[in-house]
Write an enzyme that holds these catalytic residues in place. Structure first.
Site, PDB file in Angstrom:
ATOM      1  N   GLU A 188       0.834  -1.229   0.000  1.00 19.01           N
ATOM      2  CA  GLU A 188       0.000   0.000   0.000  1.00 19.01           C
ATOM      3  C   GLU A 188       0.859   1.267   0.000  1.00 19.01           C
ATOM      4  OE1 GLU A 188      -1.358   1.884   3.358  1.00 19.01           O
ATOM      5  OE2 GLU A 188      -0.977   0.233   4.747  1.00 19.01           O
ATOM      6  N   LYS A 240      -5.151  11.006   1.075  1.00 15.96           N
ATOM      7  CA  LYS A 240      -5.245   9.658   1.645  1.00 15.96           C
ATOM      8  C   LYS A 240      -6.528   9.060   1.089  1.00 15.96           C
ATOM      9  CE  LYS A 240      -6.200   7.467   6.111  1.00 15.96           C
ATOM     10  NZ  LYS A 240      -6.331   7.705   7.554  1.00 15.96           N
ATOM     11  N   VAL A 262      -5.355   0.511   3.202  1.00 20.48           N
ATOM     12  CA  VAL A 262      -5.551  -0.939   3.086  1.00 20.48           C
ATOM     13  C   VAL A 262      -6.823  -1.221   2.279  1.00 20.48           C
ATOM     14  CG1 VAL A 262      -6.107  -3.037   4.402  1.00 20.48           C
ATOM     15  CG2 VAL A 262      -4.266  -1.511   5.170  1.00 20.48           C
ATOM     16  N   ASP A 270     -16.442   5.250  14.583  1.00 22.80           N
ATOM     17  CA  ASP A 270     -15.336   5.485  13.660  1.00 22.80           C
ATOM     18  C   ASP A 270     -14.710   4.129  13.351  1.00 22.80           C
ATOM     19  OD1 ASP A 270     -13.124   6.144  12.195  1.00 22.80           O
ATOM     20  OD2 ASP A 270     -12.423   7.735  13.551  1.00 22.80           O
ATOM     21  N   SER A 311     -12.849   1.929  10.565  1.00 22.24           N
ATOM     22  CA  SER A 311     -12.076   2.079   9.329  1.00 22.24           C
ATOM     23  C   SER A 311     -12.746   1.333   8.183  1.00 22.24           C
ATOM     24  CB  SER A 311     -10.672   1.521   9.531  1.00 22.24           C
ATOM     25  OG  SER A 311      -9.989   1.486   8.296  1.00 22.24           O
ATOM     26  N   ALA A 312     -12.691   1.925   6.991  1.00 22.42           N
ATOM     27  CA  ALA A 312     -13.207   1.259   5.788  1.00 22.42           C
ATOM     28  C   ALA A 312     -12.408  -0.013   5.480  1.00 22.42           C
ATOM     29  CB  ALA A 312     -13.157   2.215   4.600  1.00 22.42           C
ATOM     30  N   ASP A 313     -11.252  -0.185   6.161  1.00 20.01           N
ATOM     31  CA  ASP A 313     -10.487  -1.433   5.975  1.00 20.01           C
ATOM     32  C   ASP A 313     -11.317  -2.644   6.398  1.00 20.01           C
ATOM     33  OD1 ASP A 313      -8.427   0.295   5.356  1.00 20.01           O
ATOM     34  OD2 ASP A 313      -7.218  -0.161   7.130  1.00 20.01           O
ATOM     35  N   LYS A 344      -3.348  -1.385  14.892  1.00 24.13           N
ATOM     36  CA  LYS A 344      -2.557  -0.586  15.805  1.00 24.13           C
ATOM     37  C   LYS A 344      -3.186  -0.521  17.192  1.00 24.13           C
ATOM     38  CE  LYS A 344      -2.537   1.575  12.385  1.00 24.13           C
ATOM     39  NZ  LYS A 344      -3.160   2.655  11.673  1.00 24.13           N
TER      40      LYS A 344
HETATM   41  N1  PSU Z   1      -0.892   1.072   9.596  1.00 32.20           N
HETATM   42  C1  PSU Z   1       0.274   1.740   9.792  1.00 32.20           C
HETATM   43  N2  PSU Z   1       0.415   2.959   9.265  1.00 32.20           N
HETATM   44  C2  PSU Z   1      -0.563   3.518   8.511  1.00 32.20           C
HETATM   45  C3  PSU Z   1      -1.774   2.798   8.287  1.00 32.20           C
HETATM   46  C4  PSU Z   1      -1.883   1.590   8.865  1.00 32.20           C
HETATM   47  O1  PSU Z   1       1.158   1.247  10.426  1.00 32.20           O
HETATM   48  O2  PSU Z   1      -0.362   4.616   8.026  1.00 32.20           O
HETATM   49  C5  PSU Z   1      -2.830   3.361   7.384  1.00 32.20           C
HETATM   50  C6  PSU Z   1      -3.302   2.214   6.478  1.00 32.20           C
HETATM   51  O3  PSU Z   1      -3.223   2.650   5.141  1.00 32.20           O
HETATM   52  C7  PSU Z   1      -4.734   1.985   6.903  1.00 32.20           C
HETATM   53  C8  PSU Z   1      -5.135   3.365   7.331  1.00 32.20           C
HETATM   54  O4  PSU Z   1      -5.518   1.467   5.867  1.00 32.20           O
HETATM   55  O5  PSU Z   1      -3.988   3.838   8.048  1.00 32.20           O
HETATM   56  C9  PSU Z   1      -6.394   3.370   8.182  1.00 32.20           C
HETATM   57  O6  PSU Z   1      -6.864   4.675   8.271  1.00 32.20           O
HETATM   58  P1  PSU Z   1      -8.358   4.929   8.819  1.00 32.20           P
HETATM   59  O7  PSU Z   1      -8.319   4.555  10.258  1.00 32.20           O
HETATM   60  O8  PSU Z   1      -8.607   6.414   8.586  1.00 32.20           O
HETATM   61  O9  PSU Z   1      -9.271   4.070   7.990  1.00 32.20           O
HETATM   62 MN    MN Z   2     -11.441   6.422  10.631  1.00 27.33          MN
END
Ligand code: PSU
Ligand code: MN
Length: 302
Positions: free
Chosen positions: A28, A89, A109, A139, A141-143, A160
């Site tokens: 990614e 992003k 992701v 909240d 994540s779309a992941d 994380k």
């Molecule tokens: N894990 C990391 N560093 C990052 C991310 C994940 O160690 O920068 C990124 C990934 O691209 C993941 C995104 O898909 O953060 C998730 O962001 P959000 O919570 O806004 O969906």
């Molecule tokens: Mn988010």
């Protein structure tokens, strides 16, 4: 690969690898554009590709250049995403915007999985997936929904520790995502090797992952497969150091009203600062290790 996807540009080396059934690993670009500081982001992006090659795989770093979804970036394009300011992003909901506006974008992701699947790639290595944020159960994540609907094996070090890991695992269970522990029966917590939370099954070899991935396909299940690989022991951060840094980072985010897509990059940068760079070291170590494991898995599923 779908002919209709004409906003998709796949590098010739990868088209050839797809045709010959060679192992390919998607990587990614959000982690390099927004998750890591310069210059480590650029160096990491290139070294992850090298690791995949050393393991006999073909790397496919995914990102968006001038509105074209690119599967396989040149080093100039990687540099452009790691140095330019104003790189969006891009998660799933942002895809139509960057294409319509012909922008550059770094894929999360979720977006990387979707693009990899469009191209016919089945294995993907990353650091950590997004999840359910602590104290903000809406909240999500779309992941997570991407994992529920896109059949790609995602190799990561869990989610994380800045996230709510129990709620993240509950969400994955509800939506039918199988979660494996690679060499462990606990879900990894990114900077530390274990969260204490159980996975659905422990696997110890790439073959075992491939057998489960194939069973998903045979059953016609839509979901991806989540493969949790713990950070190498030498780079692990003690859980108490981590928890203190996370608590402080969360308080800083709250005080500055940082929400939505900016929250993850903000928390990562804060935690890195508060651990004197130890979290960055762990992040780099686990990214490389995950790329290696994903390459081994890709050789079994190709
Ligand atoms: N894990 C990391 N560093 C990052 C991310 C994940 O160690 O920068 C990124 C990934 O691209 C993941 C995104 O898909 O953060 C998730 O962001 P959000 O919570 O806004 O969906
Ligand atoms: Mn988010």
């Amino acid at each position: 690969m779908r002919e209709s996807a004409h906003h998709l540009h796949v590098r010739p080396e990868i088209i050839e690898a797809l045709q010959q059934g060679l192992p390919i690993v998607a990587l990614e670009s959000t982690v390099i554009a927004h998750g890591l500081p310069f210059p480590q982001n650029m160096e990491t992006a290139l070294s992850l590709e090298e690791v995949v090659r050393q393991e006999g795989g073909v790397p496919a770093t995914i990102g968006i250049i001038g509105g074209t979804l690119r599967v396989g970036l040149s080093s100039e394009e990687i540099e452009r995403l790691t140095t330019a300011s104003g790189v969006r992003k891009v998660s799933r909901r942002d895809l139509p915007l960057v294409v319509a506006h012909k922008e550059d974008g770094a894929t999360t992701v979720a977006a990387t999985m979707w693009i990899a699947h469009q191209a016919g790639i089945q294995a993907f290595a990353t650091g950590g997936i997004g999840g359910v944020h602590r104290g903000q159960p809406f909240d999500v994540s779309a992941d997570l929904p991407e994992l529920a609907q896109t059949p790609v094996a995602v190799v990561c070090s869990g989610a994380k520790a800045i996230l709510d890991l129990p709620l993240t695992l509950e969400w994955l269970e509800t939506h039918g995502v199988t979660v494996l522990g690679y060499g462990t029966d606990r879900f990894p917590a990114f900077y530390s090797r274990g969260s204490g939370l159980p996975v659905d099954a422990r696997v110890d070899t790439p073959q075992e992952v491939a057998v489960i991935f194939r069973a998903q396909r045979t059953l016609g299940l839509p979901a991806g497969l989540l493969v949790g690989v713990p950070v190498p022991a030498w780079a692990e951060l003690p859980a108490d150091v981590m928890e203190t840094a996370i608590a402080e980072a969360l308080a800083a985010a709250e005080a500055r009203s940082i929400r939505g897509k900016d929250l993850t990059p903000f928390l990562l940068a804060e935690v890195s600062q508060r651990t004197g760079g130890a979290s960055l070291r762990a992040n780099l170590a686990l990214l490389e290790n995950n790329a290696r494991v994903a390459a081994k898995i890709s050789r079994m599923v190709a």
